[in-house]
Design a protein around this motif. Sequence first.
Motif, mmCIF file in Angstrom:
data_model
loop_
_atom_site.group_PDB
_atom_site.id
_atom_site.type_symbol
_atom_site.label_atom_id
_atom_site.label_comp_id
_atom_site.label_asym_id
_atom_site.label_seq_id
_atom_site.Cartn_x
_atom_site.Cartn_y
_atom_site.Cartn_z
ATOM 1 N N ARG A 76 41.254 111.008 44.821
ATOM 2 C CA ARG A 76 40.730 111.337 46.139
ATOM 3 C C ARG A 76 39.238 111.644 45.982
ATOM 4 O O ARG A 76 38.834 112.259 45.010
ATOM 5 N N VAL A 77 38.453 111.224 46.951
ATOM 6 C CA VAL A 77 37.015 111.492 46.951
ATOM 7 C C VAL A 77 36.745 112.503 48.057
ATOM 8 O O VAL A 77 37.116 112.277 49.206
ATOM 9 N N ARG A 78 36.117 113.602 47.699
ATOM 10 C CA ARG A 78 35.806 114.638 48.681
ATOM 11 C C ARG A 78 34.295 114.656 48.904
ATOM 12 O O ARG A 78 33.517 114.750 47.958
ATOM 13 N N CYS A 79 33.887 114.526 50.138
ATOM 14 C CA CYS A 79 32.469 114.519 50.505
ATOM 15 C C CYS A 79 32.165 115.760 51.332
ATOM 16 O O CYS A 79 32.917 116.107 52.241
ATOM 17 N N HIS A 80 31.070 116.394 50.986
ATOM 18 C CA HIS A 80 30.637 117.579 51.720
ATOM 19 C C HIS A 80 29.301 117.286 52.370
ATOM 20 O O HIS A 80 28.381 116.799 51.713
ATOM 21 N N PRO A 81 29.164 117.575 53.664
ATOM 22 C CA PRO A 81 27.888 117.303 54.338
ATOM 23 C C PRO A 81 26.761 118.156 53.767
ATOM 24 O O PRO A 81 26.975 119.266 53.307
ATOM 25 N N VAL A 82 25.576 117.599 53.800
ATOM 26 C CA VAL A 82 24.381 118.322 53.368
ATOM 27 C C VAL A 82 24.016 119.304 54.486
ATOM 28 O O VAL A 82 24.077 118.954 55.668
ATOM 29 N N PRO A 83 23.630 120.526 54.145
ATOM 30 C CA PRO A 83 23.212 121.468 55.194
ATOM 31 C C PRO A 83 22.094 120.858 56.042
ATOM 32 O O PRO A 83 21.241 120.121 55.536
ATOM 33 N N GLU A 84 22.113 121.146 57.321
ATOM 34 C CA GLU A 84 21.180 120.515 58.261
ATOM 35 C C GLU A 84 19.722 120.650 57.829
ATOM 36 O O GLU A 84 18.953 119.707 57.951
ATOM 37 N N HIS A 85 19.331 121.783 57.293
ATOM 38 C CA HIS A 85 17.923 121.984 56.918
ATOM 39 C C HIS A 85 17.508 121.111 55.727
ATOM 40 O O HIS A 85 16.324 120.984 55.443
ATOM 41 N N LEU A 86 18.466 120.472 55.036
ATOM 42 C CA LEU A 86 18.131 119.612 53.899
ATOM 43 C C LEU A 86 18.336 118.118 54.185
ATOM 44 O O LEU A 86 18.052 117.287 53.331
ATOM 45 N N ARG A 87 18.795 117.769 55.369
ATOM 46 C CA ARG A 87 19.146 116.377 55.652
ATOM 47 C C ARG A 87 17.962 115.417 55.631
ATOM 48 O O ARG A 87 18.139 114.232 55.412
ATOM 49 N N GLU A 88 16.789 115.894 55.856
ATOM 50 C CA GLU A 88 15.597 115.038 55.837
ATOM 51 C C GLU A 88 14.680 115.401 54.667
ATOM 52 O O GLU A 88 13.525 114.988 54.627
ATOM 53 N N ALA A 89 15.189 116.142 53.684
ATOM 54 C CA ALA A 89 14.371 116.600 52.560
ATOM 55 C C ALA A 89 13.826 115.448 51.725
ATOM 56 O O ALA A 89 12.794 115.585 51.073
ATOM 57 N N TRP A 90 14.500 114.328 51.735
ATOM 58 C CA TRP A 90 14.063 113.174 50.933
ATOM 59 C C TRP A 90 12.853 112.477 51.533
ATOM 60 O O TRP A 90 12.170 111.721 50.853
ATOM 61 N N ARG A 91 12.562 112.718 52.807
ATOM 62 C CA ARG A 91 11.419 112.063 53.446
ATOM 63 C C ARG A 91 10.107 112.684 52.989
ATOM 64 O O ARG A 91 10.011 113.883 52.800
ATOM 65 N N ASN A 92 9.117 111.837 52.841
ATOM 66 C CA ASN A 92 7.768 112.309 52.553
ATOM 67 C C ASN A 92 6.794 111.264 53.104
ATOM 68 O O ASN A 92 7.212 110.228 53.638
ATOM 69 N N ALA A 93 5.517 111.509 52.967
ATOM 70 C CA ALA A 93 4.511 110.615 53.554
ATOM 71 C C ALA A 93 4.591 109.204 52.977
ATOM 72 O O ALA A 93 4.450 108.218 53.701
ATOM 73 N N THR A 94 4.837 109.073 51.684
ATOM 74 C CA THR A 94 4.909 107.748 51.055
ATOM 75 C C THR A 94 6.103 106.957 51.590
ATOM 76 O O THR A 94 5.981 105.780 51.925
#
Length: 117
Positions: free
Chosen positions: A22-40
Motif C-alpha cells: 500500500r502507498v500512503r501519501c500525505h499532503p504537504v502543509p499549505e504554507h509549503l505547497r509553493e516552496a519549490w517556486r523561485n525566480a529562476t
Amino acid sequence: MVKLNGTSLGPAAMEVARSDHRVRCHPVPEHLREAWRNATITANEDAYRWAGANLAANVLDMLRSEFFREAALASPYPRLHRLVQAPGEAKTVADRQGGYRFRPAGATGEARLADIP
C-alpha cells in the motif's frame, strides 16, 4: 485515512492499494505547497513545460517500442493501454526546434503528444 476516489487529496492523507503493498501519501502543509517556486523557475516555466512534454513523449515512444510494448499492454492500467495505442504506427520526429513529435503514417503534418486524442 481517505481512499483515492478520483478527486484531489484535500487536507487528508490518502492510501492506494497495490498488488503487494500500500502507498500512503500525505499532503504537504499549505504554507509549503509553493516552496519549490523561485525566480529562476518562474522565469523559465515555459521551457520546463516544453522539456517535460518532450520527456513524456519520449517515454511514450519507448513504451510503444517492440521491447516494451507487450509489458506496457499487459499492465493493469487501461489509460496506459490507450496511450500506447493512440499514436498507432506514427513515426517519431525529434529536433531542437519542434521537440518530440509524432508523424502519422501517410501524413505530412506532425502532432505533439498533447495533440493526440
